[in-house]
Design a protein around this motif. Structure first.
Motif, PDB file in Angstrom:
ATOM      1  N   GLU A  89       0.821  -1.217   0.000  1.00 36.74           N
ATOM      2  CA  GLU A  89       0.000   0.000   0.000  1.00 36.74           C
ATOM      3  C   GLU A  89       0.848   1.257   0.000  1.00 36.74           C
ATOM      4  OE1 GLU A  89      -0.332   2.257   2.589  1.00 36.74           O
ATOM      5  OE2 GLU A  89       0.942   1.215   4.025  1.00 36.74           O
ATOM      6  N   TRP A  90       2.040   1.178   0.620  1.00 36.73           N
ATOM      7  CA  TRP A  90       2.900   2.366   0.661  1.00 36.73           C
ATOM      8  C   TRP A  90       3.391   2.728  -0.742  1.00 36.73           C
ATOM      9  CZ3 TRP A  90       7.690   1.797  -1.379  1.00 36.73           C
ATOM     10  CH2 TRP A  90       8.267   0.514  -1.396  1.00 36.73           C
ATOM     11  N   ALA A  92       1.707   2.054  -3.641  1.00 33.52           N
ATOM     12  CA  ALA A  92       0.556   2.637  -4.354  1.00 33.52           C
ATOM     13  C   ALA A  92       0.337   4.080  -3.924  1.00 33.52           C
ATOM     14  CB  ALA A  92      -0.690   1.800  -4.089  1.00 33.52           C
ATOM     15  N   ARG A  93       0.509   4.338  -2.628  1.00 30.21           N
ATOM     16  CA  ARG A  93       0.319   5.697  -2.117  1.00 30.21           C
ATOM     17  C   ARG A  93       1.426   6.620  -2.630  1.00 30.21           C
ATOM     18  NH1 ARG A  93      -0.757   4.416   2.654  1.00 30.21           N
ATOM     19  NH2 ARG A  93      -3.001   4.794   2.615  1.00 30.21           N
ATOM     20  N   ALA A 107      -4.608   2.683  -2.597  1.00 23.27           N
ATOM     21  CA  ALA A 107      -3.761   2.262  -1.476  1.00 23.27           C
ATOM     22  C   ALA A 107      -4.602   1.847  -0.280  1.00 23.27           C
ATOM     23  CB  ALA A 107      -2.813   3.392  -1.093  1.00 23.27           C
TER      24      ALA A 107
END
Length: 500
Positions: A89-90, A92-93, A107
């Protein structure tokens, strides 16, 4: 649509994304480590950027370096493929914060589904059936033992941040639980940097059936049927098919609705997969959600007639899905075999070397998604999967026969591969009947790998394999090679399928 996309991956999935982009008129940027400098995906892309030495921690896992490469080359989006950073997720963010588009879910959706315990909680709130178990990590062995007594043995200890079978232990008696918990936590900590483990009831003899979902940012969320993924070794999938012999249209609708509900609850967009256990009575239980394109996506593409990778790109660019749920019905049958650089007869030990010769199968209904060619160097830095061989036919019986024929045509020299293992599976009566579970392969490993074969049988198999290789090179007469085909994998030749 984007004008340029960077593919933050390698091998066959990088080539798969490149081909999807080419058909959409989108330019591509490949990334590569020192080990992949001459890889096909580097050559096929419009541009390529070197990102570091062979170890993935120093190249393909460096998110900042990948984002910088995208910005430097003018790419507007990053497609992560599967593995590597696809479910981080980090990352995607960070892609979003850099002003780029992440070709995948938000994310926040990756984060919501990234922990198995959090995903279970979300699924429960969405009304999706889950395996009875805990929704919080275990504190200690005493708590684990108390919960196990409540559910009854056997139970399964699972890493909350896990995947690929790591951090998983089956416990069949109270005296085993302390040691199993310690072992699961240690493996989870080493593999994922997180030793959180939870417990759930162990379902005996289930199938692994997953549902493909696809959603857009306009509120549309659909499912594209199921994939049967029960042929597994140590929780690693080896053969997948669509549809499943165990799933009726009514069950498909119920499982699909459950998957769509879970995806909506996570605020999901783009392609994703909800994995379920299906027991012998037709009950299904949510396991987890894979927030990326799956390795086995081609079987869904073939039976549904939908290019999932192109729709990943279209959805990420803001397009709305044009399909209606009632339009999405499987047509025919598709099977995928993962061709790996491993020696099944020797405990699936990795095999390395230079591919000196490669002959690919062709003909109606045969698809090869590969990342290798003659001259490719196969090392130990990355996953041993070299390619995926996929077939499509009108019926399952015909698809099995087609896969068997295609496997016989496939020749890879220079490294050991899983080809003969797959041939044995195609010939096995249980598999041909569809009588399989996630424990089936482990129960039949000796006969399917040839590990118990005598030296004489191994010699016959080696000679037969050489004859087949010579045949596809234009060597010995067809009759001589054909006579050897049955011995090439230590099993009887495939009976002809019924006409039709």
């Amino acid at each position: 649509m984007f004008s340029k996309v960077l593919i933050a991956n390698r091998g066959e999935i990088a080539l798969r994304v490149i081909r999807a982009c080419q058909e959409l008129g989108v330019r591509t940027v490949a990334v590569y480590s020192d080990a992949d400098a001459r890889a096909p995906h580097v050559r096929e892309a419009d541009e390529a950027v070197h990102v570091g030495p062979p170890p993935s921690a120093q190249s393909y896992l460096l998110g900042d370096r990948l984002i910088e490469a995208a910005k430097r080359t003018g790419a507007e989006a990053i497609h992560p493929g599967y593995g590597f950073l696809s479910e981080r997720e980090w990352f995607a963010r960070a892609v979003r914060e850099a002003g780029l588009t992440f070709v995948g879910p938000p994310a926040e959706a990756i984060e919501a589904m990234g922990s198995k315990t959090a995903a279970r909680q979300l699924a429960i709130r969405a009304g999706t059936p889950v395996v009875p178990g805990t929704t919080e990590p275990l504190r200690d062995a005493a708590e684990a033992a108390a919960i196990a007594e409540q559910y009854g043995y056997p139970v399964l200890l699972k890493a909350a941040a896990g995947g690929g079978g790591k951090g998983m232990r089956v416990v069949r008696a109270a005296g085993e639980i302390a040691g199993a918990l310690e072992s699961a936590q240690r493996e989870a900590r080493n593999a994922f940097g997180d030793d959180a483990v939870y417990v759930e009831k162990y379902i005996e003899g289930p199938r692994h059936v997953e549902i493909q979902v696809l959603g857009d940012r306009h509120g549309n969320m659909l499912h594209l049927g199921e994939r049967e993924c029960s042929v597994q070794r140590r929780h690693q999938k080896m053969i997948e098919e669509a549809p499943s012999v165990a799933v009726t249209p009514e069950l498909r609708a119920r499982m699909g609705a459950a998957a769509v509900a879970a995806a909506r609850a996570a605020g999901y967009e783009n392609a994703g997969t909800c994995e379920f256990l299906l027991d012998r009575d037709g009950n299904f239980y949510f396991l987890e959600m894979n927030t990326r394109i799956q390795v086995e996506h081609p079987v869904t593409e073939l039976v549904m007639g939908v290019d999932l990778v192109q729709w990943q790109l279209r959805v990420a660019a803001g397009e709305a899905l044009p399909f209606r749920q009632e339009e999405l019905e499987p047509r025919g049958w598709a099977i995928e075999c993962r061709i790996t650089s491993e020696d099944p007869s020797n405990g699936f030990l990795p095999s390395t070397g230079r591919i000196s010769y490669l002959h690919l199968p062709t003909g109606p209904g045969v698809r090869w998604d590969g990342g290798i060619e003659a001259g490719s160097e196969v090392g130990l830095y990355y996953d041993p999967m070299l390619a995926k061989l996929i077939v499509h036919a009108r019926t399952r019986e015909l698809a099995i026969a087609r896969m068997h024929r295609a496997l016989l045509e496939l020749t890879v020299e220079g490294v050991e591969t899983s080809r003969d293992f797959h041939l044995r599976v195609m010939e096995h009566d249980d598999f041909r009947r569809g009588d399989i579970s996630i424990q089936w392969l482990e129960q039949h490993l000796p006969e399917l790998t040839g590990a118990g074969a005598s030296d004489e049988e191994k010699l016959v198999a080696a000679i037969a394999a050489a004859l087949v290789a010579d045949r596809v090179r234009g060597g010995p007469p067809r009759a001589a090679a054909g006579a050897a085909n049955g011995a090439s994998n230590g099993a009887a030749a495939m009976p002809a399928p019924a006409a039709g």
